[in-house]
Design an enzyme around this catalytic site. Structure first.
Site, short mmCIF file in Angstrom:
data_model
loop_
_atom_site.label_atom_id
_atom_site.label_comp_id
_atom_site.label_asym_id
_atom_site.label_seq_id
_atom_site.Cartn_x
_atom_site.Cartn_y
_atom_site.Cartn_z
N SER A 171 0.87 -1.18 0.00
CA SER A 171 0.00 0.00 0.00
C SER A 171 0.90 1.23 0.00
O SER A 171 2.06 1.16 0.44
CB SER A 171 -0.87 0.01 1.26
OG SER A 171 -1.41 1.30 1.48
N TYR B 113 -1.20 -1.30 10.42
CA TYR B 113 -1.38 -1.46 8.97
C TYR B 113 -0.15 -0.93 8.24
O TYR B 113 0.41 -1.60 7.35
CB TYR B 113 -2.63 -0.70 8.53
CG TYR B 113 -2.98 -0.87 7.07
CD1 TYR B 113 -3.67 -2.00 6.64
CD2 TYR B 113 -2.63 0.09 6.12
CE1 TYR B 113 -4.00 -2.17 5.29
CE2 TYR B 113 -2.96 -0.06 4.78
CZ TYR B 113 -3.64 -1.20 4.38
OH TYR B 113 -3.97 -1.36 3.05
N1 NAP Z 1 -8.93 -0.82 -1.21
C1 NAP Z 1 -7.91 0.02 -1.14
O1 NAP Z 1 -8.05 1.23 -1.33
C2 NAP Z 1 -6.52 -0.51 -0.82
C3 NAP Z 1 -5.46 0.39 -0.85
C4 NAP Z 1 -4.18 -0.09 -0.58
C5 NAP Z 1 -3.97 -1.44 -0.31
N2 NAP Z 1 -5.03 -2.28 -0.28
C6 NAP Z 1 -4.77 -3.69 0.01
O2 NAP Z 1 -5.34 -4.50 -0.99
C7 NAP Z 1 -5.73 -5.76 -0.42
C8 NAP Z 1 -7.19 -6.03 -0.74
O3 NAP Z 1 -7.97 -4.98 -0.20
P1 NAP Z 1 -9.52 -4.81 -0.55
O4 NAP Z 1 -9.79 -3.36 -0.45
O5 NAP Z 1 -9.87 -5.55 -1.79
O6 NAP Z 1 -10.16 -5.54 0.73
P2 NAP Z 1 -11.58 -6.26 0.91
O7 NAP Z 1 -12.56 -5.71 -0.07
O8 NAP Z 1 -11.89 -6.19 2.36
O9 NAP Z 1 -11.28 -7.78 0.50
C9 NAP Z 1 -10.35 -8.50 1.26
C10 NAP Z 1 -10.33 -9.94 0.81
O10 NAP Z 1 -9.35 -10.64 1.63
C11 NAP Z 1 -9.97 -11.76 2.25
N3 NAP Z 1 -9.36 -12.01 3.56
C12 NAP Z 1 -9.28 -11.16 4.61
N4 NAP Z 1 -8.71 -11.76 5.66
C13 NAP Z 1 -8.42 -13.04 5.27
C14 NAP Z 1 -7.87 -14.17 5.91
N5 NAP Z 1 -7.46 -14.12 7.20
N6 NAP Z 1 -7.73 -15.31 5.21
C15 NAP Z 1 -8.12 -15.39 3.92
N7 NAP Z 1 -8.67 -14.36 3.26
C16 NAP Z 1 -8.83 -13.19 3.93
C17 NAP Z 1 -11.45 -11.39 2.33
O11 NAP Z 1 -12.28 -12.53 2.34
P3 NAP Z 1 -12.83 -13.26 3.66
O12 NAP Z 1 -13.16 -12.20 4.66
O13 NAP Z 1 -13.98 -14.04 3.15
O14 NAP Z 1 -11.71 -14.15 4.11
C18 NAP Z 1 -11.64 -10.65 0.99
O15 NAP Z 1 -11.86 -11.57 -0.06
C19 NAP Z 1 -5.42 -5.67 1.08
O16 NAP Z 1 -4.17 -6.24 1.34
C20 NAP Z 1 -5.38 -4.17 1.31
O17 NAP Z 1 -4.57 -3.82 2.41
C21 NAP Z 1 -6.31 -1.85 -0.52
#
Ligand code: NAP
Length: 254
Positions: A144, A157
């Site tokens: 990130s 984080y």
């Molecule tokens: N969205 C943003 O703006 C942003 C910006 C920078 C970085 N990121 C990074 O991008 C990644 C994805 O983010 P997102 O925004 O797509 O998040 P999200 O919409 O909350 O999706 C997260 C996914 O990870 C899975 N997950 C969470 N904990 C888990 C565990 N312990 N074991 C297996 N699966 C798990 C969740 O499924 P389950 O809960 O069903 O397991 C879900 O499918 C993360 O690493 C986040 O830090 C996001």
């Protein structure tokens, strides 16, 4: 443009039940890869599997808690049983709780470190063992902007996302001689279930946009190009690198 094709490749994407992971999994499938969908929520997993299959690729879903070493090992074994190899691993699963540093309970620190960073090491180690033997592979870790510049995202984080950038470099150094490449993608704000509530706050959204040279948040589809690039032969001489997909946010000085 054959350099970007992933036909015949097998890709494992963690956290691909929704959000960024799902978009990247569907993008890798469009480029030709067969997919292993990893998350905990069964209906999300099955929906992504269905959407990959609708693109004409094979997919299996494996419910896995990426915090747990034994579950990751089972997931890798099942993948190898089914497909016989793993060419691409995307370590995307992650979460956040935005507690001010003075109030972070130890359990919350542990949960975020285990979910976001320990998981990346455990999955890279389990899949890396296979890739090193196979003498090929591409690992893509989702960091990130918070891993590079100080943001109000929460101390745990930020520490995990910075840790991922450095882990990426160390693994790239160790495994380069086996033709296993390890890179990272560092996104700024993308609209997903993780960020939806924050981005719906108009004042917060406007503040974000005012610090983003491209003057908007990202669409998850805009992470597909970087993911396909890093997964494919198009990036065959790129390793240890972090691509910032951030509308220019991380270069904003004032
Ligand atoms: N969205 C943003 O703006 C942003 C910006 C920078 C970085 N990121 C990074 O991008 C990644 C994805 O983010 P997102 O925004 O797509 O998040 P999200 O919409 O909350 O999706 C997260 C996914 O990870 C899975 N997950 C969470 N904990 C888990 C565990 N312990 N074991 C297996 N699966 C798990 C969740 O499924 P389950 O809960 O069903 O397991 C879900 O499918 C993360 O690493 C986040 O830090 C996001």
């Amino acid at each position: 443009m054959d350099l970007f094709r992933l036909d015949g490749k097998v890709a494992v994407v963690t956290g691909s039940g929704k959000g960024i992971g799902k978009a990247m999994a569907l993008g890798l499938a469009e480029a030709g890869a067969d997919l292993v969908i990893v998350a905990r929520t069964e209906e999300d997993i099955q929906q992504t599997v269905l959407e990959v299959e609708q693109k004409g690729r094979k997919a299996i879903g494996i419910s896995t808690d990426v915090k747990k070493k034994e579950e990751i090992e089972k997931m890798v074994a099942k993948t190898l049983d089914t497909f016989g190899k793993i060419d691409v691993l995307v370590n995307n699963a992650g979460m956040n709780i935005r507690t001010p540093a003075l109030d972070v309970p130890e359990e919350e620190w542990e949960l975020i470190i285990q979910t976001n960073m320990k998981s990346v090491f455990l999955a890279s180690q389990a899949v890396g063992k296979h890739m090193v033997e196979q003498k090929s592979g591409s690992i893509i870790n989702i960091s990130s902007v918070a891993g590079q510049v100080a943001l109000r995202t929460g101390v745990a984080y930020a520490a995990t996302k910075a840790g991922i950038i450095q882990m990426t470099k160390t693994l790239a150094l160790e495994w380069g001689k086996h033709d296993v490449r390890v890179n990272a993608i560092a996104p700024w704000y993308f609209r997903t279930p993780l960020t939806e509530k924050l981005l719906n706050n108009e004042d917060y959204y406007n503040e974000i946009i005012s610090r983003t040279p491209l003057r908007r948040v990202g669409d998850v589809k805009e992470l597909v190009g970087p993911a396909v690039f890093l997964a494919s032969e198009a990036s065959s001489y790129v390793t240890g690198h972090t691509i910032f997909v951030d509308g220019g946010m991380s270069i904003y000085g004032f």
